[in-house]
Scaffold this active site. Structure first.
Site, short mmCIF file in Angstrom:
data_model
loop_
_atom_site.label_atom_id
_atom_site.label_comp_id
_atom_site.label_asym_id
_atom_site.label_seq_id
_atom_site.Cartn_x
_atom_site.Cartn_y
_atom_site.Cartn_z
N SER A 1 0.84 -1.19 0.00
CA SER A 1 0.00 0.00 0.00
C SER A 1 0.89 1.26 0.00
O SER A 1 1.76 1.36 -0.86
CB SER A 1 -0.94 -0.04 1.22
OG SER A 1 -1.99 0.86 1.07
N ASP B 1 -8.50 -6.72 -4.69
CA ASP B 1 -8.21 -5.38 -4.20
C ASP B 1 -9.02 -4.35 -4.97
O ASP B 1 -8.80 -4.14 -6.18
CB ASP B 1 -6.70 -5.10 -4.34
CG ASP B 1 -6.24 -3.87 -3.57
OD1 ASP B 1 -7.07 -2.96 -3.32
OD2 ASP B 1 -5.05 -3.82 -3.21
N HIS C 1 -7.79 -5.33 -0.38
CA HIS C 1 -6.50 -4.68 -0.19
C HIS C 1 -5.76 -5.20 1.05
O HIS C 1 -4.56 -5.40 1.02
CB HIS C 1 -6.74 -3.18 -0.09
CG HIS C 1 -5.49 -2.37 -0.02
ND1 HIS C 1 -4.55 -2.37 -1.01
CD2 HIS C 1 -5.04 -1.52 0.94
CE1 HIS C 1 -3.56 -1.55 -0.67
NE2 HIS C 1 -3.82 -1.03 0.51
#
Lengths: 394, 394
Positions: B168, B337, B370
């Site tokens: 991320s 995601d 995610h």
């Protein structure tokens, strides 16, 4: 796209008695008997604002009901005018020679119960004291909305709808119409809708509600006596922004906004926390636009109604509920819908087919996400017109 | 899962000097020279809090840098203790015999500049007056975070990292490491990250920021003198809720929460606006949990840094920027995601391959969205260990 001024915002964007009616007409019921909502409370003197297009034929067999979505209203077709800040939300769909041809069909669209564009809702005067309901307005459900709409049928001289059509929350109403009133509906067309709100849909709705509640100008829902510009517009704007992202798609946002800057001049040498990218400006623009024509309490209530949407509630099971639908159905999905993904409309078709109801599924191939049901009329017109053209048993 | 009390919430969940350090160590620089951030302002006396695991070998060739995500910190591995409210965010990944084997590797993780767990951020005392920076803290970028981390290298005796790894926002730092310091990095592993924040990612971040700004207790960012329980926790909680939905997936929410009710007893006969479904309670729980260990201003600043993330900025083009990466890369994507969709990690691989850099792409098949980079260590361990095990030119 110029940023709208926020100092001139109304306390509420609700239509109120005394405002120009535009195309609206009104029907009031339950003046003698109280209207019990599903959540256990009652309403009196319930008004439903509605609009019609075309003419009802002699056998009253050509009536079509259009059900609107979250922030829609009865103004499905027609221009913006003094009574309607925005043009009809399906203006290219309904009209002479259009897919829903008003030379042939008598088309009706009601503002939902709990709404803010003429039907009884939290901004409406309470029949006892004439002050806005505010926090006194009960939670309503999709079923309550449909039951209120059904009261309009005898008033209009309609025994059954040829077809009930709607997208998003409109599609939830479509399903409840087919289940609650199997003999008053002869065909249903749920678009970009679901049988039960999912946890993710509830999550998005709940976050928006929390933003409105956080706005100190919301005042627990009793803000209608505020000074102009002092309504809960910022909370409502943020709630709308959450929804707006879920209504569109990653691809469309990238194509349309990319990483363009809105406050370009100020982005030169220094970065500041509240400098905006173009997509932020777009979201703010749409948020403020909604604030001008909508009421924060209606937004809360209608969002809650969608979260509570579950055709299986008190009906045993999904299958048992859907089995009540016996009329032809066309479920339409949108390939890029992240909010009501197309698997949910395929599920509608699968379960109806499973219980022996004549059902079809059609998918719109669009990058526009959930809002494609308002945008891609090019792709919707043909399947809608074909479904309306189906042969009916004589 | 019991609802946490909100009356005992701290004004800020930031770690502050005087609090128990836990495993943290500190390095301070720019006491003589000011550290200019990309956005045009400067910081003095910048402290970076960091943790290390394992031993640096004699040739200082076994150092791995782990970069944390939005609300992470230096505590990548290890228990919760008096200095760390939560256990290490990659605790199952880093340790003796684990994928990032601390018997072999010297592992470093820094809290980012602008953060709130020991590195200089908006809750830190301003060197001039000793009061929290608050609104005086400048906007920082991913590049600023990386440049601050790089200052630590001589302090630790490290010339180059064997590998820089992060998911991320950590993956954004990984890319900037490869581009900014091509000779101080020998391999990169960006996970669930992107080269440029997209409009949709910016939109989600911006909405959360608006919620914090709407909270009257945020007070323009200067809230540190508030009474306990009177910090901007509600805005931060809502911002976290927005993020939390994007971190997970529709499927997982449906499987885990469905339409379960949290306030079951009160749902009996009446519906009320603030009755909650279980998913709402989950979001509130996670929101409050974050409030206890995070600072609202850091949340704003780090979110803005992610929005500003664009490896192409002032480097001509994406290709020109990515061409600076000359070391082996393994980009990892997650099938479900919705926030950093896997096409973004495939793009990293494609552009690196295009410019002739040795690059691979690996996809995690997970329903968790995610957050799979924090959850599916089962699937991450093997490709990470294999990448670390690669032969290096001698």
């Amino acid at each position: 796209m110029t940023d709208p001024p926020t100092d001139a915002l109304p306390v509420t964007g609700a239509w109120l008695p005394g405002d120009p009616p535009g195309r609206r007409r009104f029907f009031t019921f339950a003046s003698d008997r109280r209207f019990a909502v599903e959540g256990g409370r009652t309403l009196s003197d319930v008004t439903i604002a509605y609009e019609t297009w075309g003419e009802l034929d002699e056998t009253a067999s050509n009536a079509i009901l259009i059900c609107h979505a979250w922030t829609g209203d009865s103004h499905a077709a027609g221009r913006a005018d003094r009574g309607h800040l925005a043009p009809g939300w399906w203006d290219g769909m309904i009209g002479p020679g259009l897919a829903i041809d008003t030379n042939r069909w008598f088309v009706v669209c009601c503002n939902v119960l709990g709404g803010c564009q003429g039907s009884t809702g939290p901004a409406s005067p309470h029949p006892v004291d004439g002050k806005p309901y505010g926090s006194r307005f009960p939670v309503v459900t999709i079923r309550d909305m449909v039951r209120a709409q059904a009261r309009l049928m005898p008033h209009l001289g309609i025994d059954s709808w040829h077809t009930v059509i709607g997208g998003s929350m409109g599609g939830m109403q479509v399903l409840e119409w087919g289940i609650t009133y199997p003999r008053r509906v002869r065909g249903i067309m749920p678009i970009a809708a679901c049988m039960q709100a999912t946890a993710q849909q509830i999550a998005w709705g709940a976050i928006g509600r929390r933003a409105i509640r956080l706005d100190p100008r919301w005042r627990g829902g009793d803000y209608y006596d505020a000074d102009p510009g002092d309504g809960p517009w910022e909370g409502l704007e943020i709630a709308r922004q959450v929804a707006q992202v879920t209504f569109r798609s990653d691809n469309v946002f990238t194509d349309r906004f990319g990483r363009e800057l809105a406050d370009r001049s100020s982005f030169g040498d220094t970065y500041e926390l509240w400098q905006r990218f173009e997509v932020e400006r777009y979201l703010e623009y749409h948020g403020i636009k909604l604030v001008r024509r909508f009421d924060a309490n209606s937004y809360l209530l209608i969002g809650k109604a969608m979260d509570l949407h579950d055709v299986a509630r008190n009906r045993g099971s999904l299958t048992a509920a859907m089995r009540r639908i016996t009329v032809p159905s066309l479920a339409i999905g949108i390939s890029s819908d992240m909010l009501y993904p197309s698997y949910q409309q395929r599920q509608i078709d699968e379960i109806l087919t499973h219980v022996g109801t004549p059902s079809h599924y059609h998918e719109i191939d669009s990058p526009h996400g959930h809002d494609a049901f308002l945008i891609n009329l090019d792709q919707l017109a043909e399947p809608i017109a074909a479904f309306l053209d189906r042969a009916e048993p004589s």
